[in-house]
Scaffold this motif. Structure first.
Motif, PDB file in Angstrom:
ATOM      1  N   ILE B 186      -4.315 -16.976 -42.129  1.00  0.00           N
ATOM      2  CA  ILE B 186      -5.185 -17.902 -42.843  1.00  0.00           C
ATOM      3  C   ILE B 186      -6.444 -17.243 -43.392  1.00  0.00           C
ATOM      4  N   LYS B 187      -6.820 -16.096 -42.850  1.00  0.00           N
ATOM      5  CA  LYS B 187      -7.952 -15.328 -43.374  1.00  0.00           C
ATOM      6  C   LYS B 187      -9.201 -16.161 -43.613  1.00  0.00           C
ATOM      7  N   LYS B 188      -9.659 -16.852 -42.575  1.00  0.00           N
ATOM      8  CA  LYS B 188     -10.877 -17.633 -42.703  1.00  0.00           C
ATOM      9  C   LYS B 188     -12.088 -16.743 -42.424  1.00  0.00           C
ATOM     10  N   THR B 189     -13.228 -17.197 -42.886  1.00  0.00           N
ATOM     11  CA  THR B 189     -14.477 -16.559 -42.490  1.00  0.00           C
ATOM     12  C   THR B 189     -14.918 -17.280 -41.228  1.00  0.00           C
ATOM     13  N   ILE B 190     -15.097 -16.502 -40.129  1.00  0.00           N
ATOM     14  CA  ILE B 190     -15.287 -17.147 -38.839  1.00  0.00           C
ATOM     15  C   ILE B 190     -16.553 -16.670 -38.134  1.00  0.00           C
ATOM     16  N   ILE B 191     -17.295 -17.617 -37.608  1.00  0.00           N
ATOM     17  CA  ILE B 191     -18.397 -17.302 -36.693  1.00  0.00           C
ATOM     18  C   ILE B 191     -17.914 -17.722 -35.304  1.00  0.00           C
ATOM     19  N   PHE B 192     -17.915 -16.784 -34.376  1.00  0.00           N
ATOM     20  CA  PHE B 192     -17.289 -16.991 -33.072  1.00  0.00           C
ATOM     21  C   PHE B 192     -18.311 -16.659 -31.991  1.00  0.00           C
ATOM     22  N   VAL B 193     -18.698 -17.652 -31.220  1.00  0.00           N
ATOM     23  CA  VAL B 193     -19.717 -17.435 -30.183  1.00  0.00           C
ATOM     24  C   VAL B 193     -19.049 -17.144 -28.839  1.00  0.00           C
ATOM     25  N   THR B 194     -19.473 -16.082 -28.176  1.00  0.00           N
ATOM     26  CA  THR B 194     -18.971 -15.816 -26.822  1.00  0.00           C
ATOM     27  C   THR B 194     -20.002 -15.005 -26.041  1.00  0.00           C
ATOM     28  N   HIS B 195     -19.866 -15.040 -24.699  1.00  0.00           N
ATOM     29  CA  HIS B 195     -20.723 -14.167 -23.901  1.00  0.00           C
ATOM     30  C   HIS B 195     -19.891 -13.046 -23.286  1.00  0.00           C
ATOM     31  N   ASP B 196     -18.598 -13.032 -23.659  1.00  0.00           N
ATOM     32  CA  ASP B 196     -17.650 -12.112 -23.038  1.00  0.00           C
ATOM     33  C   ASP B 196     -17.447 -10.891 -23.933  1.00  0.00           C
ATOM     34  N   ILE B 197     -17.894  -9.739 -23.456  1.00  0.00           N
ATOM     35  CA  ILE B 197     -17.837  -8.509 -24.256  1.00  0.00           C
ATOM     36  C   ILE B 197     -16.392  -8.135 -24.603  1.00  0.00           C
ATOM     37  N   TYR B 198     -15.478  -8.373 -23.659  1.00  0.00           N
ATOM     38  CA  TYR B 198     -14.066  -8.046 -23.925  1.00  0.00           C
ATOM     39  C   TYR B 198     -13.515  -8.890 -25.070  1.00  0.00           C
ATOM     40  N   GLU B 199     -13.855 -10.184 -25.005  1.00  0.00           N
ATOM     41  CA  GLU B 199     -13.397 -11.080 -26.066  1.00  0.00           C
ATOM     42  C   GLU B 199     -13.991 -10.643 -27.403  1.00  0.00           C
ATOM     43  N   ALA B 200     -15.268 -10.259 -27.376  1.00  0.00           N
ATOM     44  CA  ALA B 200     -15.938  -9.854 -28.615  1.00  0.00           C
ATOM     45  C   ALA B 200     -15.257  -8.634 -29.229  1.00  0.00           C
ATOM     46  N   ILE B 201     -14.962  -7.635 -28.380  1.00  0.00           N
ATOM     47  CA  ILE B 201     -14.330  -6.419 -28.876  1.00  0.00           C
ATOM     48  C   ILE B 201     -12.942  -6.714 -29.415  1.00  0.00           C
ATOM     49  N   LYS B 202     -12.239  -7.595 -28.697  1.00  0.00           N
ATOM     50  CA  LYS B 202     -10.864  -7.907 -29.087  1.00  0.00           C
ATOM     51  C   LYS B 202     -10.797  -8.697 -30.392  1.00  0.00           C
ATOM     52  N   MET B 203     -11.714  -9.673 -30.532  1.00  0.00           N
ATOM     53  CA  MET B 203     -11.596 -10.595 -31.655  1.00  0.00           C
ATOM     54  C   MET B 203     -12.387 -10.147 -32.890  1.00  0.00           C
ATOM     55  N   GLY B 204     -13.528  -9.473 -32.677  1.00  0.00           N
ATOM     56  CA  GLY B 204     -14.479  -9.324 -33.769  1.00  0.00           C
ATOM     57  C   GLY B 204     -14.163  -8.238 -34.781  1.00  0.00           C
TER      58      GLY B 204
END
Lengths: 242, 370
Positions: B186-204
């Motif tokens: 779908i290639k959306k522009t996404i703002i994704f809030v998290t406090h989890d560094i692993y999630e950030a590295i994986k998703m961002g």
């Protein structure tokens, strides 16, 4: 299932008691109320309850919702506090105080009943809205619903079961309190009960009290069914699982 | 696509929640707002759809100042997903997903079609789940519905506030992978809030690391891991940054492609020749269809006449899209020093050795692009 059988047994017992006493000719030196009097006073009783509850709903529900709105939140505590004072005064005192204020008559009786019945409706309307998870409201805002849409599509449906419970409690209380209406010139089953009180004849008291209890239980049960019918299915499922 | 310029939020009581934050998210990028609790990441996100008004600074979406449009209209054009508790409990899954299309006045048939499409996208059978209530779903299923609802009217932008926060780790990893798959589509522009560094590295694609209302560092996950701006970033990433870096690399980027193979019915003498010729001490054993069967190593050559007698069967393999930390974990747990990389038909595409992994890590840490 057990609840049902207890309920039915209770209703049958109260009905039996009423029929038994009414079919007597005399209790001691006193004559019992006739079938006609019993029917009339029951209708009078219901009429008073109906009017008082209707007024309590039309004041309590809008007011209860209003004090959850931003801008009115500060008035929530004083409003509910005032209503609580109304209920904390003994019902007999409220009815009695109407006499010097509004004189003898149905009007005094109804005003007293409304004052006494307002709190459950008001408090439940307020609590029904307030207990909604703020995350749900925020999700609704985040999706672009305006205030009216949030109130109509989210808040009211979610608060409805709690508001209905308030109306049910208010009705049941009012049926009981309405017994006292006769003291300020009102009518109702209290007329029969108090005849027994003044004569100090328990059976005569019961002739008015038993049908009153019957009415309270039956109305409470009916309103509970309506309450359940008006509860959105998603919330019922939630309650079953919990 | 989304641009923040010196965005500041000061609450009436004087608390400075966000201080002069500026960054830019390109179209189709997933930007993670990361930081400890109370750092202002959620506030920043909520200012983008004006759930929280900005005190000073500007936010532009597609070049347009967001304060110039109606707030409700703005929010209807941005998907909004929060933790599973945000679903409307008195509405069915179908009605929940239809919310924004209904607000926008889509015709009924169109709404129904879209709901079915979205449920399929999040891998839930429309006929089965449309009529269920949120309380009848598991946490993971609710989260899928939350995502489908956010995508309701196909908005170009998605705001996601710790969407996988309240879910058990296994389901969370599953949902993350699935979300990445969906995002590819779908290639959306996404703002994704998290406090989890692993999630950030994986998703961002990009990470904005915040602390006490300020933006500390903005860049790719590799930037954060290998080029931390200060001690805070370094500490936040943690001492195991080299291991976290493994998550950034896929097997296909570092594997040795087209490995030498040998079939089971060939002679060991031929195998020895091949090893000498290639200068290695192993061969990948395949069947007649070219499918992976196992390994033949130099030390096994004396065990008979044909490959089938001396080979070591193995079923441990990775695919080209496996991330390096998973591949490394496979190697460590199976005791293999080289891992076969196979395609969908189980044919070897390449092999991965510890040397390959080391080389890949040093490339990323020296700042070459992923």
């Amino acid at each position: 299932m057990r609840r049902w059988s207890v309920l039915i047994a209770l209703l049958v017992a109260l009905l039996g008691l009423t029929v038994w006493i009414t079919s007597m000719d005399k209790v001691g030196i006193y004559s019992v109320a006739t079938w006609e009097t019993l029917a009339n006073e029951t209708m009078n009783h219901l009429e008073m309850v109906f009017i008082a509850v209707l007024i309590a709903i039309s004041i309590g529900v809008p007011l209860g919702i209003l004090i959850t709105r931003p801008g009115f939140k500060k008035s929530a505590l004083p409003v509910i506090g005032t209503a609580a004072v109304g209920q904390s005064i003994p019902s007999l005192a409220i009815i009695a105080i109407m006499l010097p204020l509004l004189g003898l008559g149905l009007r005094s009786a109804i005003v007293a009943l409304v004052i006494y019945a307002l709190l459950p409706v008001l408090r439940n309307s307020y609590a029904g809205i307030r207990k909604i998870d703020p995350a749900i409201i925020e999700a609704a805002r985040g999706m672009g619903m305006n205030r009216t849409q949030i109130a109509r599509k989210i808040e009211l449906p979610l608060a409805r079961p709690v508001i209905m419970a308030g109306i049910r409690i208010c009705t049941v209380i009012t049926v009981g309190t309405a017994e006292l209406a006769v003291l300020v010139g009102g009518k109702g089953l209290g007329a029969i009960t108090f005849k027994g009180v003044f004569a100090m004849e328990p059976l005569l008291i019961l002739q008015g009290a038993a049908p009153t209890a019957l009415l309270a239980i039956a109305l409470g049960f009916m309103l509970e069914r309506i309450e359940s019918w008006m509860t959105p299915r998603g919330l019922k499922v939630e309650a079953e699982i919990a | 696509m989304i641009k923040l310029e010196k965005v500041t939020k000061i609450y009436p009581d004087g608390t400075e929640a966000v201080k002069e934050v500026s960054f830019k998210v390109e179209k189709g990028e997933l930007c993670v707002l990361l930081g400890p609790s109370g750092c202002g990441k959620t506030t920043t996100m909520k200012m983008i759809n004006r759930l929280i008004p900005i005190t000073s600074g500007k936010i532009y979406v597609d070049g347009m100042d967001i304060t110039k449009v109606d707030g409700n209209e703005l929010r209807r054009n941005m998907g909004y997903a929060i933790q599973e508790i945000g679903l409307f409990p008195h509405m069915t899954v179908g009605k929940n997903i239809e919310t924004v299309p209904a607000l926008k006045g889509w015709p009924k048939a169109e709404r129904k079609r879209r709901t079915d499409e979205l449920l399929e996208l999040v891998r839930m059978t429309p006929e089965e789940f449309k009529v269920k209530y949120p309380s009848e779903l598991s946490g993971g299923q609710r989260q899928r519905v939350g995502l489908a609802r956010a995508l309701g009217s196909d908005p170009p932008i998605l705001l996601m506030d710790e969407p996988f926060g309240a879910i058990d780790p296994i389901t969370r990893a599953e949902l993350q992978n699935e979300f990445l798959r969906i995002q590819q589509e779908i290639k959306k522009t996404i703002i994704f809030v998290t406090h989890d560094i692993y999630e950030a590295i994986k998703m961002g694609d990009k990470i904005a690391l915040m602390k006490e209302g300020r933006l500390v560092q903005y860049g790719s996950p590799a930037d954060l891991i290998y080029r931390p701006k200060d001690k805070f970033v370094e500490d936040f990433v943690g001492v195991d940054r080299a291991l976290k870096g493994l998550q950034l690399i896929r097997v296909k980027e570092v594997m040795t492609a087209s490995p030498p193979t040998i079939k089971t019915d060939e002679k060991l003498i031929a195998a020895e020749e091949r090893m000498k010729h290639e200068g290695i001490d192993w061969l990948v054993v395949v069947d007649d269809d070219g499918k992976f069967l196992g390994w033949l190593s130099l030390s096994d050559l004396g065990k008979g006449e044909r490959v089938s007698e001396a080979m070591r069967p193995s079923s441990v393999t990775a695919t080209a899209n496996t991330v390096l930390n998973e591949a490394l974990s496979l190697m460590l747990s199976s005791g293999l020093i080289t891992l076969a990389v196979v395609d969908r038909d189980n044919r070897p595409e390449g092999v991965l050795s510890f040397d390959d992994i080391r080389r890949g890590l040093s490339e990323v840490s020296q700042g070459e692009s992923r």
